[in-house]
Design a protein around this motif. Structure first.
Motif, mmCIF file in Angstrom:
data_model
loop_
_atom_site.group_PDB
_atom_site.id
_atom_site.type_symbol
_atom_site.label_atom_id
_atom_site.label_comp_id
_atom_site.label_asym_id
_atom_site.label_seq_id
_atom_site.Cartn_x
_atom_site.Cartn_y
_atom_site.Cartn_z
ATOM 1 N N ARG A 10 0.843 -1.198 0.000
ATOM 2 C CA ARG A 10 0.000 0.000 0.000
ATOM 3 C C ARG A 10 0.876 1.244 0.000
ATOM 4 O O ARG A 10 1.974 1.241 0.508
ATOM 5 N N ARG A 11 0.336 2.279 -0.593
ATOM 6 C CA ARG A 11 1.060 3.532 -0.684
ATOM 7 C C ARG A 11 1.020 4.251 0.666
ATOM 8 O O ARG A 11 0.018 4.193 1.358
ATOM 9 N N VAL A 12 2.106 4.911 1.018
ATOM 10 C CA VAL A 12 2.117 5.726 2.236
ATOM 11 C C VAL A 12 3.004 6.940 1.969
ATOM 12 O O VAL A 12 4.038 6.828 1.312
ATOM 13 N N ASP A 13 2.569 8.107 2.422
ATOM 14 C CA ASP A 13 3.367 9.320 2.178
ATOM 15 C C ASP A 13 4.369 9.520 3.313
ATOM 16 O O ASP A 13 4.226 8.968 4.406
ATOM 17 N N VAL A 14 5.384 10.338 3.039
ATOM 18 C CA VAL A 14 6.486 10.533 3.983
ATOM 19 C C VAL A 14 6.018 11.172 5.293
ATOM 20 O O VAL A 14 6.488 10.810 6.374
ATOM 21 N N ASP A 15 5.060 12.110 5.228
ATOM 22 C CA ASP A 15 4.556 12.740 6.458
ATOM 23 C C ASP A 15 3.906 11.704 7.383
ATOM 24 O O ASP A 15 4.070 11.749 8.605
ATOM 25 N N THR A 16 3.153 10.792 6.784
ATOM 26 C CA THR A 16 2.501 9.752 7.584
ATOM 27 C C THR A 16 3.546 8.815 8.194
ATOM 28 O O THR A 16 3.453 8.442 9.376
ATOM 29 N N LEU A 17 4.560 8.458 7.397
ATOM 30 C CA LEU A 17 5.643 7.604 7.915
ATOM 31 C C LEU A 17 6.341 8.255 9.103
ATOM 32 O O LEU A 17 6.639 7.607 10.104
ATOM 33 N N ARG A 18 6.598 9.567 8.957
ATOM 34 C CA ARG A 18 7.282 10.300 10.010
ATOM 35 C C ARG A 18 6.428 10.331 11.284
ATOM 36 O O ARG A 18 6.937 10.175 12.399
ATOM 37 N N HIS A 19 5.134 10.503 11.107
ATOM 38 C CA HIS A 19 4.225 10.505 12.258
ATOM 39 C C HIS A 19 4.196 9.114 12.915
ATOM 40 O O HIS A 19 4.249 9.004 14.143
ATOM 41 N N LEU A 20 4.130 8.078 12.114
ATOM 42 C CA LEU A 20 4.135 6.708 12.656
ATOM 43 C C LEU A 20 5.423 6.444 13.428
ATOM 44 O O LEU A 20 5.408 5.852 14.516
ATOM 45 N N TRP A 21 6.546 6.894 12.849
ATOM 46 C CA TRP A 21 7.836 6.728 13.525
ATOM 47 C C TRP A 21 7.828 7.449 14.879
ATOM 48 O O TRP A 21 8.262 6.915 15.894
ATOM 49 N N ALA A 22 7.296 8.676 14.907
ATOM 50 C CA ALA A 22 7.270 9.473 16.143
ATOM 51 C C ALA A 22 6.375 8.814 17.196
ATOM 52 O O ALA A 22 6.711 8.786 18.385
ATOM 53 N N LEU A 23 5.240 8.264 16.774
ATOM 54 C CA LEU A 23 4.348 7.564 17.709
ATOM 55 C C LEU A 23 5.062 6.366 18.321
ATOM 56 O O LEU A 23 5.008 6.131 19.526
ATOM 57 N N LEU A 24 5.737 5.617 17.475
ATOM 58 C CA LEU A 24 6.427 4.404 17.939
ATOM 59 C C LEU A 24 7.594 4.754 18.855
ATOM 60 O O LEU A 24 7.825 4.105 19.868
ATOM 61 N N ALA A 25 8.318 5.814 18.508
ATOM 62 C CA ALA A 25 9.492 6.205 19.287
ATOM 63 C C ALA A 25 9.115 6.966 20.557
ATOM 64 O O ALA A 25 9.976 7.227 21.399
ATOM 65 N N GLY A 26 7.835 7.302 20.718
ATOM 66 C CA GLY A 26 7.428 8.075 21.891
ATOM 67 C C GLY A 26 7.857 9.534 21.792
ATOM 68 O O GLY A 26 8.002 10.203 22.813
ATOM 69 N N ASN A 27 8.046 10.027 20.576
ATOM 70 C CA ASN A 27 8.431 11.424 20.373
ATOM 71 C C ASN A 27 7.161 12.290 20.312
ATOM 72 O O ASN A 27 6.590 12.526 19.254
ATOM 73 N N ARG A 28 6.726 12.737 21.484
ATOM 74 C CA ARG A 28 5.471 13.491 21.591
ATOM 75 C C ARG A 28 5.534 14.817 20.839
ATOM 76 O O ARG A 28 4.540 15.277 20.290
ATOM 77 N N ARG A 29 6.711 15.470 20.846
ATOM 78 C CA ARG A 29 6.839 16.789 20.230
ATOM 79 C C ARG A 29 6.517 16.700 18.732
ATOM 80 O O ARG A 29 5.743 17.495 18.209
ATOM 81 N N VAL A 30 7.082 15.701 18.054
ATOM 82 C CA VAL A 30 6.825 15.524 16.620
ATOM 83 C C VAL A 30 5.406 14.988 16.399
ATOM 84 O O VAL A 30 4.657 15.483 15.559
#
Ligand SMILES: [Zn+2]
Length: 270
Positions: A191-211
């Motif tokens: 499935r297609r995914v855009d870079v902004d969504t990937l970055r948000h998913l990464w931040a959620l997983l990493a616990g990066n609340r600021r991002v």
């Protein structure tokens, strides 16, 4: 007669007979335990209200046979440690998110100690009950981290299949996250995914609340669709609470899907 003490989260409470409840408990030291709480549905019960879902309770559990964990144990004492229910029942979205959290953990733990899962759940329920965060982001972050602790950590940066550095704008739940163009071609259905969504998913997983908390609503929406799809892929059947959670997520579905892959249809294995 063995009696154990443990600090438990009440995951489920089902009525039994006239006045009793069968509880599914997540003990910090013992993992999942099923226990009977006798007489707790009577108004005179000393600890009935303490044994409601989302409560964190110090319990004493009596078991006839400590080697036979499949049998029901009996709650003999209950002292509230945290009562998150009060903060949750006042907010429908927070309650729906908390319901999805306890249902998920019920599905991924067993009668073995899982102290990291326990701490993750208690922290997430606390955050929800205090209204510190948008319930949808709190739930998505929780789900990604709970699935990771269960051994299904997704990769949103490098290719989940060959490790090539990203970002990669294709996703495969079967492969475990974002995949490079070469692996996407080999897998056939992604499935297609855009870079902004990937970055948000990464931040959620990493616990990066600021991002994570700075992401626009439409990015969070798309990320929620990915998280729901990833969860569906790893659980054998969907969550009972998921229709309510989807409502909380608004009308958007899981996002653009190419090829044969859509939700559970992604069974391509690397
Ligand atoms: Zn690759």
């Amino acid at each position: 007669m063995p009696v154990y003490g443990d600090e438990v989260v009440v995951l489920r409470a089902q009525p039994l007979g006239e006045a009793d409840r069968i509880l599914t408990l997540f003990g910090r030291e013992r993992g999942k335990v099923r226990a009977v709480a006798r007489g707790v549905r009577r108004t005179s019960s000393k600890f009935g209200a303490r044994l409601e879902p989302f409560g964190v309770v110090d319990v004493q559990l009596f078991t006839r046979d400590p080697d036979e964990r499949s049998k029901l144990e009996t709650v003999t004492q209950a002292v509230t440690v945290h009562s998150f229910a009060n903060g949750l029942v006042a907010d429908y979205d927070a309650y729906a998110a908390a319901s999805a959290m306890v249902e998920t953990v019920d599905r991924i733990i067993d009668a073995e100690p899982a102290p990291l899962q326990w701490a993750l759940l208690v922290g997430a329920l606390r955050e929800l009950s205090r209204g510190e965060r948008d319930p949808r982001s709190a739930l998505d972050a929780y789900l990604l981290r709970a699935l990771s602790l269960a051994g299904w950590e997704p990769s949103f940066a490098e290719c989940a299949r060959c490790g090539e550095p990203g970002p990669h704008e294709r996703l495969s739940f079967g492969a475990g996250g974002a995949v490079c163009p070469g692996c996407a071609a080999a897998l056939g259905a992604t499935r297609r995914v855009d870079v902004d969504t990937l970055r948000h998913l990464w931040a959620l997983l990493a616990g990066n609340r600021r991002v994570a908390d700075a992401a626009p609503a439409e990015v969070r929406e798309r990320a929620s669709g990915v998280v729901a799809g990833y969860l569906d892929h790893h659980l054998e059947r969907g969550l009972r609470s998921m229709p309510v959670v989807r409502e909380l997520r608004g009308a958007a579905g899981p996002g653009a899907v190419d090829g044969a892959e859509g939700g559970r249809a992604d069974t391509v294995t690397p």
